[in-house]
Design a protein around this motif. Sequence first.
Motif, PDB file in Angstrom:
ATOM      1  N   ASP A 161       1.055  -1.338  -0.047  1.00 53.52           N
ATOM      2  CA  ASP A 161       0.120  -0.092   0.068  1.00 53.52           C
ATOM      3  C   ASP A 161       0.862   1.248   0.017  1.00 53.52           C
ATOM      4  OD1 ASP A 161      -2.300  -1.644   0.003  1.00 53.52           O
ATOM      5  OD2 ASP A 161      -2.628  -1.114   2.046  1.00 53.52           O
ATOM      6  N   ASP A 162       2.030   1.212   0.445  1.00 55.39           N
ATOM      7  CA  ASP A 162       2.907   2.240   0.646  1.00 55.39           C
ATOM      8  C   ASP A 162       3.705   2.327  -0.921  1.00 55.39           C
ATOM      9  OD1 ASP A 162       2.307   2.826   3.037  1.00 55.39           O
ATOM     10  OD2 ASP A 162       3.745   1.599   3.849  1.00 55.39           O
ATOM     11  N   VAL A 163       3.641   1.429  -1.732  1.00 54.71           N
ATOM     12  CA  VAL A 163       4.298   1.685  -3.154  1.00 54.71           C
ATOM     13  C   VAL A 163       3.540   2.537  -3.980  1.00 54.71           C
ATOM     14  CG1 VAL A 163       5.422   0.477  -5.125  1.00 54.71           C
ATOM     15  CG2 VAL A 163       5.220  -0.735  -2.956  1.00 54.71           C
ATOM     16  N   PRO A 164       4.246   3.716  -4.353  1.00 56.20           N
ATOM     17  CA  PRO A 164       3.382   4.731  -5.539  1.00 56.20           C
ATOM     18  C   PRO A 164       2.870   3.943  -6.606  1.00 56.20           C
ATOM     19  CG  PRO A 164       5.372   5.483  -4.861  1.00 56.20           C
ATOM     20  CD  PRO A 164       5.531   4.177  -4.368  1.00 56.20           C
ATOM     21  N   LYS A 165       1.424   4.204  -6.995  1.00 53.91           N
ATOM     22  CA  LYS A 165       0.679   3.528  -7.718  1.00 53.91           C
ATOM     23  C   LYS A 165       1.283   3.868  -9.310  1.00 53.91           C
ATOM     24  CE  LYS A 165      -3.903   2.432  -8.601  1.00 53.91           C
ATOM     25  NZ  LYS A 165      -5.456   2.954  -8.031  1.00 53.91           N
ATOM     26  N   GLY A 166       1.682   2.985  -9.976  1.00 51.93           N
ATOM     27  CA  GLY A 166       2.171   2.972 -11.130  1.00 51.93           C
ATOM     28  C   GLY A 166       1.107   3.761 -12.265  1.00 51.93           C
ATOM     29  N   LEU A 167       1.578   4.167 -13.272  1.00 56.42           N
ATOM     30  CA  LEU A 167       0.597   4.504 -14.740  1.00 56.42           C
ATOM     31  C   LEU A 167       0.806   3.224 -15.838  1.00 56.42           C
ATOM     32  CD1 LEU A 167       1.698   8.072 -14.917  1.00 56.42           C
ATOM     33  CD2 LEU A 167      -0.369   7.124 -14.414  1.00 56.42           C
ATOM     34  N   TYR A 168      -0.549   3.109 -16.221  1.00 51.80           N
ATOM     35  CA  TYR A 168      -0.533   2.256 -17.457  1.00 51.80           C
ATOM     36  C   TYR A 168      -1.294   3.153 -18.485  1.00 51.80           C
ATOM     37  CZ  TYR A 168      -2.273  -1.816 -20.240  1.00 51.80           C
ATOM     38  OH  TYR A 168      -2.245  -2.752 -21.281  1.00 51.80           O
ATOM     39  N   LEU A 169      -0.374   3.651 -19.492  1.00 55.44           N
ATOM     40  CA  LEU A 169      -0.716   4.423 -20.493  1.00 55.44           C
ATOM     41  C   LEU A 169      -1.135   3.727 -21.798  1.00 55.44           C
ATOM     42  CD1 LEU A 169       2.033   7.242 -20.111  1.00 55.44           C
ATOM     43  CD2 LEU A 169      -0.160   7.117 -18.927  1.00 55.44           C
ATOM     44  N   TYR A 170      -2.437   3.844 -22.015  1.00 55.28           N
ATOM     45  CA  TYR A 170      -2.616   3.113 -23.513  1.00 55.28           C
ATOM     46  C   TYR A 170      -3.204   3.807 -24.618  1.00 55.28           C
ATOM     47  CZ  TYR A 170      -7.704   2.836 -22.487  1.00 55.28           C
ATOM     48  OH  TYR A 170      -8.975   3.126 -22.109  1.00 55.28           O
ATOM     49  N   GLY A 171      -2.993   3.535 -25.981  1.00 55.92           N
ATOM     50  CA  GLY A 171      -3.698   4.277 -26.899  1.00 55.92           C
ATOM     51  C   GLY A 171      -3.174   3.587 -28.232  1.00 55.92           C
ATOM     52  N   SER A 172      -3.907   4.016 -29.375  1.00 54.96           N
ATOM     53  CA  SER A 172      -3.437   3.440 -30.559  1.00 54.96           C
ATOM     54  C   SER A 172      -2.225   4.170 -31.101  1.00 54.96           C
ATOM     55  CB  SER A 172      -4.687   3.622 -31.384  1.00 54.96           C
ATOM     56  OG  SER A 172      -4.914   4.890 -31.530  1.00 54.96           O
ATOM     57  N   VAL A 173      -1.755   3.477 -32.229  1.00 56.47           N
ATOM     58  CA  VAL A 173      -0.707   4.199 -32.558  1.00 56.47           C
ATOM     59  C   VAL A 173      -0.641   5.822 -33.135  1.00 56.47           C
ATOM     60  CG1 VAL A 173       0.090   2.060 -33.839  1.00 56.47           C
ATOM     61  CG2 VAL A 173      -1.464   3.513 -35.092  1.00 56.47           C
ATOM     62  N   HIS A 285      -6.242  -1.631 -23.680  1.00 53.79           N
ATOM     63  CA  HIS A 285      -6.467  -1.523 -22.328  1.00 53.79           C
ATOM     64  C   HIS A 285      -6.377  -2.777 -21.643  1.00 53.79           C
ATOM     65  CE1 HIS A 285      -9.338  -1.369 -18.875  1.00 53.79           C
ATOM     66  NE2 HIS A 285      -9.416  -0.236 -19.200  1.00 53.79           N
ATOM     67  N   PRO A 286      -6.139  -2.918 -20.249  1.00 52.21           N
ATOM     68  CA  PRO A 286      -5.547  -4.154 -19.588  1.00 52.21           C
ATOM     69  C   PRO A 286      -6.677  -5.340 -19.787  1.00 52.21           C
ATOM     70  CG  PRO A 286      -5.293  -2.209 -18.076  1.00 52.21           C
ATOM     71  CD  PRO A 286      -5.893  -1.824 -19.446  1.00 52.21           C
ATOM     72  N   ASP A 287      -8.277  -5.001 -19.970  1.00 50.50           N
ATOM     73  CA  ASP A 287      -9.023  -5.662 -20.268  1.00 50.50           C
ATOM     74  C   ASP A 287      -8.959  -6.456 -21.557  1.00 50.50           C
ATOM     75  OD1 ASP A 287     -10.531  -5.484 -17.851  1.00 50.50           O
ATOM     76  OD2 ASP A 287     -11.710  -3.855 -18.423  1.00 50.50           O
ATOM     77  N   PHE A 299      -5.034 -16.008 -17.101  1.00 49.39           N
ATOM     78  CA  PHE A 299      -4.231 -14.658 -17.225  1.00 49.39           C
ATOM     79  C   PHE A 299      -5.185 -13.650 -16.654  1.00 49.39           C
ATOM     80  CE2 PHE A 299      -3.120 -10.537 -19.619  1.00 49.39           C
ATOM     81  CZ  PHE A 299      -1.993 -10.506 -19.199  1.00 49.39           C
ATOM     82  N   ILE A 300      -6.666 -13.908 -16.184  1.00 49.05           N
ATOM     83  CA  ILE A 300      -7.428 -12.918 -15.562  1.00 49.05           C
ATOM     84  C   ILE A 300      -6.902 -12.248 -14.301  1.00 49.05           C
ATOM     85  CG2 ILE A 300      -9.652 -12.541 -14.718  1.00 49.05           C
ATOM     86  CD1 ILE A 300      -9.426 -12.593 -17.898  1.00 49.05           C
ATOM     87  N   PRO A 301      -6.240 -13.079 -13.335  1.00 45.20           N
ATOM     88  CA  PRO A 301      -5.773 -12.624 -12.205  1.00 45.20           C
ATOM     89  C   PRO A 301      -4.771 -11.502 -12.430  1.00 45.20           C
ATOM     90  CG  PRO A 301      -6.024 -14.711 -11.911  1.00 45.20           C
ATOM     91  CD  PRO A 301      -6.174 -14.606 -13.535  1.00 45.20           C
ATOM     92  N   ALA A 302      -3.917 -11.685 -13.637  1.00 43.57           N
ATOM     93  CA  ALA A 302      -2.715 -10.792 -13.693  1.00 43.57           C
ATOM     94  C   ALA A 302      -3.358  -9.476 -14.332  1.00 43.57           C
ATOM     95  CB  ALA A 302      -1.951 -11.285 -14.925  1.00 43.57           C
ATOM     96  N   ILE A 303      -4.421  -9.402 -15.114  1.00 40.53           N
ATOM     97  CA  ILE A 303      -5.291  -8.114 -15.435  1.00 40.53           C
ATOM     98  C   ILE A 303      -5.850  -7.495 -14.398  1.00 40.53           C
ATOM     99  CG2 ILE A 303      -7.211  -7.475 -16.738  1.00 40.53           C
ATOM    100  CD1 ILE A 303      -6.802  -9.678 -18.819  1.00 40.53           C
TER     101      ILE A 303
END
Length: 527
Positions: A161-173, A285-287, A299-303
């Motif tokens: 809970d103390d580890v800063p939340k990372g960023l997942y940036l997604y988008g098309s080319v 997107h992760p989903d 793989f769903i738990p990883a998502i």
Amino acid sequence: MPTRHILARAARRAATPIAVRPLALSAASLRASALGSASASASSSITSVNSTPSRTRRCLHTTVQENEEGAQSAAEMKVKKAEAAASFQDPYTRYTYLVNTGVLRPDEHQKGIIKKLNRLYDDLVDYDPGTIPPIESVEPSFFGKFFTKTTTDYKPTVARDDVPKGLYLYGSVGTGKTMLMDLFHSTLPRQFGPGSKYGSKRIHFHSFMIEVLQRQHKLKAQYAAEGDEKRDVMPEVARSIAEDGRVLCFDEFQVTDIVTAMLLRSLLERLTDFGVVIVITSNRHPDDLYINGIQRESFIPAIDLIKETFQVVDLDSGTDYRKIPRTLTKVYYSPLNEETSTEMDKLFHGLASADPDPEIKLGRKLPLWGRELTVPESSGHVARFSFDDLCNHPLSAADYLEITGTFPTVFVEDVPKLTLSERDQARRFITFIDACYENKTKLFISSAKPIYSIFSDEGGSAFDDDQIKHMSDLGINTDVVGSSSLFSGDEELFAFARCVSRLTQMATKEWADENALAHRDSTPKDV
């Protein structure tokens, strides 16, 4: 002092150019044009010793004025350098500076993304991930060792809970993912910078997974030699990665195979235990990761973990930044005839002769994973392959990354029109193009059809309206690209669209400039 000595000194000062060193506006791919140098010429202002006093005064006044202007120019340059250095303070400051200097185009949507990067930067400023603990073995019971792996135990360096939340940036080319990643990585807080206490790493995800598998293979072989064949080595793999950097930036995150899918959750959990903060760019997107993949339910738990530990950000704003550079250079040649063959031969030998290491070798061997990869023809920095060499043999992404990492310029000749009978070759070709893109390789290709249409069928279509619109948005004539039944799944169709986009970008002058900057200490001069 005699007047002639004063005039001579003034002449020497005025004739000496005031050189200004080029100013790099950013790190990695964020480079701007260098600023010019100022000089003063004495030839038009210095007169002979026999000049009248009034002309002498005018001469001295002009010289003093030029020297003052030079000093002012140097002072302005010093200020600009200071401003450029200060712009690395945080992502938002850096972005603002690059927009103000014309390096980047202003974009309100992108500005909002930068603020999210700044949020993570602020979280990292005072973040201390702690010392990584050793990994201890936990031996199974006498009977248990016949059925289970030797497990390991360790204490997390920091509570999750103390580890800063990372960023997942997604988008098309074309949404600027790589630029945003480079900008963030270049402005990390001091404790994660180059040579710092904790360090960081920015790496293409495909290259990262190859590295993970290499470390895993090495450790398994080591323990097998000691008679411990069932040992779980993933904690030690994760620990070694964490030691390399506590901030990891993964570009082009994608899951296309069962091996990556099965490893990912365990790896991400352990990296988080060691206080590692991760930033990811992806087309999905992760989903939508590993959609329709084998055993996707595993793989769903990883998502779920990704959505829990990352702030997921959509980069799509309607602006395709790859459409902006439109100046094309001649790098793709078709059809396959004597004229094209002659042109490719001339280009290869011309570039090789300008290479700092110009000797052309046949059958050069590149060591890779305990085996050797053969390069048919190459100088020190320019390699030449046929399509058959690259795609009709069981080569992998690791092979292609090794080739493009070794040679800044690569020729691929005799690319055929691909049909259903060459499905595997088409997939390898796309993987090869991805490797070229990652290593900023300058590419020359000869093909039976225009390069964008080598995948296309004579009739029918496997692409939906969105795919066709996407290609049109990239500035590619869909009549030329055509359609293909080579690819059936969503991931394959997306890989095709990405490949076409990258081939388009790699044909621009801007790409040639990026190649020159990325390999400026090794690439041959243009011919």
